[in-house]
Design an enzyme around this catalytic site. Structure first.
Site, short mmCIF file in Angstrom:
data_model
loop_
_atom_site.label_atom_id
_atom_site.label_comp_id
_atom_site.label_asym_id
_atom_site.label_seq_id
_atom_site.Cartn_x
_atom_site.Cartn_y
_atom_site.Cartn_z
N GLU A 47 -0.92 2.45 -6.93
CA GLU A 47 -1.48 3.18 -5.96
C GLU A 47 -2.49 4.13 -6.43
OE1 GLU A 47 -1.94 1.51 -3.03
OE2 GLU A 47 0.01 1.76 -2.52
N ASP A 187 -8.70 -4.12 -2.59
CA ASP A 187 -8.45 -4.68 -1.19
C ASP A 187 -9.30 -6.05 -1.15
OD1 ASP A 187 -7.22 -2.38 -1.12
OD2 ASP A 187 -8.56 -1.27 0.40
#
Ligand code: GLA
Length: 458
Positions: A47, A187
């Site tokens: 992350e 993404d």
């Protein structure tokens, strides 16, 4: 991967597509002849590592943005949305770089076009389109990037332009900054390059993607905390603060390494410094203590504010009230990068327990060092672990949104029932009664399959 491989994953005659085509016919009185899908993604681990040049490990999910469209004879784009909350939008191709209001859904379509503009033919054509989808919005599952990816594929197809998928992922990652977030490239790459049954180890600068098989005995379960994390709105400042803090850490470390090695060291991202052996103690002496004021920062950098702004290419600097937290951000990023490597090995060896341990460590680091968790996400992770998940953590940008859990296939139904009871019906109903007023929203909690990357449905 080519278009026909992607197209095979979904059938044009499925009820969802049929409904969208019927609705298109109803609204525009003409049949749609182009159908495009782009999946959302869930990140298993890694992350806030992507914009630092370190890898991530997401998978494309079986929730997607869908578009039904027809090519137009002119350069106009007319878009409607199946969700009535998103009003009709219209623009000409030449207006790609003139944004709608902040947070407007049309900006994601414009972002795709802005990224592709120099590849479009001189007399490029637009489309009339109906957008819909099943990716929950503002939930950290990349509904926005899926929208950018689907729009880009549509623009390319309408204008008969080919772009290699890796290159397209790169272009669209940069293009999405048009909406104001300083995100990395995870993404768009996950949505374009997803592979059924696999997570993707994605490396950046240059972009590389390697499929990593998911353990068949386990399923990936997504739980929405139901605290919205709109990255272009309230969470924007908090999100953008993190890349800035990482960049400031790079500047200080470059200065230190230049002194240490006796030669100039320059770098853009933390991963560019990976070649220099640097202990955590050493990093702490350069970046610590926990938080620095602007004056302390400038003093250490031996720079004036205008000089720093020039180096950062920023017009102004938002100084967080609690100071710049360079050391905790740095520690999260370099440790998380090592966890991604270890997670790939654990998955490749079918070691779900180890994967779970790494996910737990990642969540703790996101909570305490990167400070992107919320009380709701923390509780959701605790509840998931109490009810048999081997691993659970927040996923995506944070500040709300979802958790991702790894759950033994045969325990999934019981897991979903127990989390529904303990989190949604008990914890959330008491802490935020307004979120549960209309009952449990559909898709608040679901097991997902790894899906194929975006493509045209033919
Ligand atoms: C958002 C960004 C990604 C990544 C994640 C955090 O989703 O768009 O590029 O930085 O946050 O891992």
């Amino acid at each position: 991967m080519n278009e026909s491989e992607n197209a095979m994953s979904t059938s044009i005659s499925s009820p969802e597509w049929q409904r969208l085509r019927d609705e298109f016919l109803h609204r525009f009185a003409a049949p749609a002849d182009l159908l495009v899908r782009a999946p959302g993604r869930v990140n298993l681990i890694g992350e806030h590592t992507d914009y630092n040049g370190y890898p991530v490990l997401p998978l494309a999910i079986d929730r997607e943005i869908r578009i039904a469209a027809v090519r137009r004879p002119d350069d106009q784009v007319l878009m409607q949305n199946g969700r009535r909350a998103f009003a009709e939008r219209f623009f000409r191709l030449s207006e790609a770089t003139v944004p709608f209001a902040l947070g407007d859904w049309g900006n994601y379509v414009k972002a795709a076009l802005a990224g592709l503009q120099d590849r479009m033919p001189h007399s490029a054509r637009g489309f009339t389109a109906l957008f819909d989808g099943t990716v929950p919005p503002a939930a950290g599952l990349s509904s926005s990037s899926a929208l950018v990816v689907a729009s880009a594929l549509l623009f390319l197809h309408v204008n008969e332009v080919q772009v290699d998928r890796l290159e397209l992922a790169d272009v669209l990652a940069r293009a999405e900054r048009f909406v104001g977030t300083a995100g990395g490239g995870m993404d768009q790459a996950a949505s374009l390059l997803g592979r059924p049954g696999h997570a993707l180890k994605i490396d950046f600068f240059p972009l590389r993607v390697r499929p990593v098989a998911l353990p068949f005995a386990y399923r990936v379960v997504i739980c929405n905390s139901l605290i919205a994390a709109p990255k272009t709105e309230s969470a924007l400042l908090e999100y953008n603060r993190r890349p800035l803090e990482c960049r400031l850490a790079v500047l200080l470390l470059c200065r230190y390494l230049s002194h240490k090695t006796g030669r100039p060291v320059s770098a853009q991202r933390l991963a560019d410094l990976a070649a220099f052996p640097l202990s955590e103690e050493e990093a702490a002496s350069v970046l610590g203590p926990q938080s620095l004021s602007l004056a302390q920062l400038l003093d250490r950098l031996q720079m004036s504010l205008p000089e720093l702004l020039r180096v950062l290419h920023h017009a102004a600097l938002q100084t967080p009230q609690d100071g710049f937290k360079l050391l905790p951000r740095y520690l999260h990023v370099v440790r998380e990068a090592a966890r991604v490597q270890a997670a790939c090995e654990a998955l490749e060896q079918g070691d779900a327990e180890e994967m779970g341990r790494l996910m737990a460590a990642s969540h703790e680091s996101c909570r305490s060092l990167y400070e992107i968790s919320t009380a709701e996400l923390d509780r959701l992770v605790e509840i998931a672990l109490e009810h048999g998940a081997v691993g659970s953590r927040l996923t995506g940008a944070g500040f709300g949104g979802c958790t991702v859990s790894l759950v033994a296939r045969e325990k999934v139904d019981d897991f979903i029932a127990a989390v529904t009871r303990d989190y949604y019906e008990t914890f959330l109903a008491c802490r935020r009664p307004e979120t549960m007023e209309k009952g449990l929203p559909p898709d608040a909690i679901f097991a997902t399959e790894a899906a194929a990357g975006a493509g045209l449905i033919v």
